[in-house]
Design a protein around this motif. Structure first.
Motif, PDB file in Angstrom:
ATOM      1  N   ASP A 163     -40.429 -26.059 -25.461  1.00 39.25           N
ATOM      2  CA  ASP A 163     -41.233 -25.287 -23.418  1.00 39.25           C
ATOM      3  C   ASP A 163     -41.754 -24.097 -23.935  1.00 39.25           C
ATOM      4  O   ASP A 163     -42.384 -23.277 -23.952  1.00 39.25           O
ATOM      5  CB  ASP A 163     -40.395 -25.155 -23.494  1.00 39.25           C
ATOM      6  N   HIS A 164     -41.305 -23.363 -24.804  1.00 41.50           N
ATOM      7  CA  HIS A 164     -41.863 -21.449 -24.794  1.00 41.50           C
ATOM      8  C   HIS A 164     -43.098 -21.645 -25.638  1.00 41.50           C
ATOM      9  O   HIS A 164     -44.207 -20.665 -25.225  1.00 41.50           O
ATOM     10  CB  HIS A 164     -40.853 -21.045 -26.557  1.00 41.50           C
ATOM     11  N   ASN A 165     -43.650 -22.849 -26.299  1.00 43.44           N
ATOM     12  CA  ASN A 165     -45.313 -23.171 -26.875  1.00 43.44           C
ATOM     13  C   ASN A 165     -46.312 -22.996 -25.831  1.00 43.44           C
ATOM     14  O   ASN A 165     -47.088 -22.963 -24.807  1.00 43.44           O
ATOM     15  CB  ASN A 165     -45.771 -23.851 -27.787  1.00 43.44           C
ATOM     16  N   THR A 166     -45.725 -23.964 -25.025  1.00 43.95           N
ATOM     17  CA  THR A 166     -46.454 -24.722 -23.618  1.00 43.95           C
ATOM     18  C   THR A 166     -46.479 -23.416 -22.640  1.00 43.95           C
ATOM     19  O   THR A 166     -47.630 -23.329 -22.581  1.00 43.95           O
ATOM     20  CB  THR A 166     -45.470 -25.755 -23.030  1.00 43.95           C
ATOM     21  N   ASP A 170     -49.847 -18.937 -20.579  1.00 43.60           N
ATOM     22  CA  ASP A 170     -50.431 -17.324 -20.318  1.00 43.60           C
ATOM     23  C   ASP A 170     -51.407 -17.091 -20.737  1.00 43.60           C
ATOM     24  O   ASP A 170     -52.319 -16.339 -20.199  1.00 43.60           O
ATOM     25  CB  ASP A 170     -48.583 -17.069 -20.555  1.00 43.60           C
ATOM     26  N   LEU A 171     -51.777 -17.477 -21.728  1.00 40.39           N
ATOM     27  CA  LEU A 171     -52.551 -17.481 -22.950  1.00 40.39           C
ATOM     28  C   LEU A 171     -54.014 -17.611 -21.953  1.00 40.39           C
ATOM     29  O   LEU A 171     -55.249 -17.102 -22.356  1.00 40.39           O
ATOM     30  CB  LEU A 171     -52.932 -17.673 -24.149  1.00 40.39           C
ATOM     31  N   ALA A 172     -54.021 -19.140 -21.929  1.00 41.81           N
ATOM     32  CA  ALA A 172     -55.140 -19.463 -20.566  1.00 41.81           C
ATOM     33  C   ALA A 172     -55.688 -18.465 -19.338  1.00 41.81           C
ATOM     34  O   ALA A 172     -56.831 -18.037 -19.127  1.00 41.81           O
ATOM     35  CB  ALA A 172     -55.095 -21.349 -20.810  1.00 41.81           C
ATOM     36  N   LEU A 173     -54.361 -18.463 -18.749  1.00 42.26           N
ATOM     37  CA  LEU A 173     -54.311 -17.853 -17.448  1.00 42.26           C
ATOM     38  C   LEU A 173     -55.050 -16.300 -17.966  1.00 42.26           C
ATOM     39  O   LEU A 173     -56.169 -15.743 -17.062  1.00 42.26           O
ATOM     40  CB  LEU A 173     -53.779 -17.357 -16.711  1.00 42.26           C
TER      41      LEU A 173
END
Length: 160
Positions: free
Chosen positions: A125-128, A133-136
Motif C-alpha cells: 500500500d505504501h509503495n502504491t 505521488d511520484l507520478a503526480l
C-alpha cells in the motif's frame, strides 16, 4: 517438598490464568463484528493454541504436585518406588514439556506469518501511494517545464 509443590502450584496457576484469559478473548472476539476473515481465522487459531498450552501446563503442574502429594518423591528418595515407573513418570513430564515447547514455537511461527502478511500488505500500500505521488510530481514538473517553454517561445519572458 515445599519447593516442588510451590513450582507445581505456579504452573497450575499460570495455566489456569492463561486459559481464563483465552476464554475471555474468545468471548470478546465473538462479540466483535466486521472482523476480516483472515484475522478471525488467525485469532481463533491463536486462542485454540494457547488454550492447549494452558491445558498441558495444568497437566504438568498437576503431575508434579501429585508426585509430591502422593508421596512418590519421598518413596523415590527411600528407594521404595519401582525405578522404571519413576523414570517413566518423569519421561512423561518431560514429553509434556516438549509438547508445550512445540506448541509455543508453532504459535510463534503462526504469529510471525500473520504479521509478515500484514507488513507486506502495508508495504505494498505504501509503495502504491509513493508511485502515485511520484507520478503526480513528474506530471507537475512536466507541466511546469512546458509552460516555461511556451512562455519562452511566445516572448512573454523577454526584457527589451
Amino acid at each position: 517438598m515445599f519447593k516442588g509443590l510451590a513450582f507445581a502450584a505456579v504452573l497450575v496457576a499460570f495455566g489456569v490464568g492463561t486459559a481464563y484469559r483465552q476464554v475471555r478473548n474468545r468471548k470478546v472476539l465473538a462479540a466483535r463484528t466486521h472482523v476480516p476473515s483472515y484475522e478471525l481465522a488467525y485469532l481463533r487459531g491463536q486462542i485454540t493454541r494457547r488454550l492447549c498450552v494452558a491445558a498441558v501446563l495444568v497437566l504438568i503442574g498437576g503431575m508434579i504436585g501429585g508426585s509430591f502429594v502422593s508421596g512418590m518423591e519421598a518413596q523415590a528418595d527411600d528407594a521404595e518406588v519401582d525405578p522404571l515407573l519413576y523414570a517413566l513418570f518423569w519421561i512423561a513430564v518431560l514429553l509434556l514439556v516438549f509438547v508445550v515447547t512445540c506448541l509455543a514455537i508453532f504459535d510463534f511461527w503462526a504469529t510471525r506469518r500473520y504479521w509478515m502478511g500484514i507488513y507486506r500488505q502495508l508495504k505494498n500500500d505504501h509503495n502504491t501511494l509513493l508511485q502515485r505521488d511520484l507520478a503526480l510530481y513528474r506530471r507537475q514538473r512536466m507541466e511546469e517545464r512546458e509552460s516555461r517553454i511556451r512562455r519562452g517561445l511566445s516572448g512573454e519572458g523577454e526584457n527589451v
